[in-house]
Design an enzyme around this catalytic site. Structure first.
Site, short mmCIF file in Angstrom:
data_model
loop_
_atom_site.label_atom_id
_atom_site.label_comp_id
_atom_site.label_asym_id
_atom_site.label_seq_id
_atom_site.Cartn_x
_atom_site.Cartn_y
_atom_site.Cartn_z
N TYR A 1 -1.89 -0.47 11.05
CA TYR A 1 -2.13 -0.83 9.39
C TYR A 1 -0.74 -0.48 8.72
O TYR A 1 -0.05 -1.18 7.95
CB TYR A 1 -3.15 -0.15 8.86
CG TYR A 1 -3.30 -0.32 7.38
CD1 TYR A 1 -3.74 -1.53 7.00
CD2 TYR A 1 -2.72 0.34 6.46
CE1 TYR A 1 -3.79 -1.88 5.60
CE2 TYR A 1 -3.06 0.23 4.94
CZ TYR A 1 -3.53 -0.99 4.54
OH TYR A 1 -3.63 -1.27 3.29
N SER B 1 0.71 -1.05 0.04
CA SER B 1 -0.18 -0.01 -0.02
C SER B 1 0.70 1.13 0.04
O SER B 1 2.13 1.24 0.40
CB SER B 1 -0.87 -0.17 1.16
OG SER B 1 -1.47 1.30 1.40
#
Length: 169
Positions: free
Chosen positions: A150, A137
């Site tokens: 995260y 990501s």
């Protein structure tokens, strides 16, 4: 990488990037296996995109063995692993718990590492190479508010990818 005729395993393949990649790869002649936690959804998607469904949770070590057994029984070998499965939790610093880290890291980091470990073993045994593709990501490049759990998991995945590249070449 030659797609046509390749045997490709994608974790988290029943939605999002995983589903789109599986669909595209299958349309271009790859034999594709996808994993997912929601059995009904997984089977529906697999049928829709012409993939092989493997009901498994990438964050559970016991499911990794189940995944590879099903995939190898079906396709007889592996050419590409795409570590795509991922989850997120977004607490503030004051709300962070060990449980949140363990839950997210079990999928995004530990599961990806154990999936890659088994793929590397298979590639070496087959003696013809292979590819491990990790989907991270932009959160692996720069942290953000509420991103401690995260984002750090994606930083870890990015770092492991670089380590594996150095080790496996």
């Amino acid at each position: 990488m030659i797609i046509k005729g390749s045997r490709i395993l994608i974790t988290g393949g029943s939605s999002g990037i995983g589903k789109a990649a599986a669909k595209l790869l299958a349309e271009n002649g790859a034999s594709v296996g996808i994993t997912g936690r929601d059995k009904e959804k997984l089977e529906q998607v697999a049928k829709e995109i012409n993939a092989f469904a493997i009901h498994a949770d990438a964050g559970k070590e016991s499911d990794i063995g189940i995944t590879y057994k099903a995939f190898m029984d079906k396709f007889g070998g592996l050419d590409v692993l795409i570590n795509n499965a991922g989850i997120g939790e977004f607490p503030t610093l004051e709300e962070i718990t060990l449980d949140a880290f363990l839950k997210v890291y079990s999928v995004n980091v530990f599961g990806a590492a154990l999936m890659a470990k088994k793929a590397a073993e298979i590639f070496k045994k087959q003696n013809k190479g292979g590819n491990i593709i990790n989907i991270a990501s932009t959160a692996s490049l720069k942290g953000f508010a509420r991103g401690s759990v995260y984002s750090s998991s994606k930083f870890a995945l990015r770092s492991m990818t670089e380590c594996w590249q150095a080790e496996l070449r």
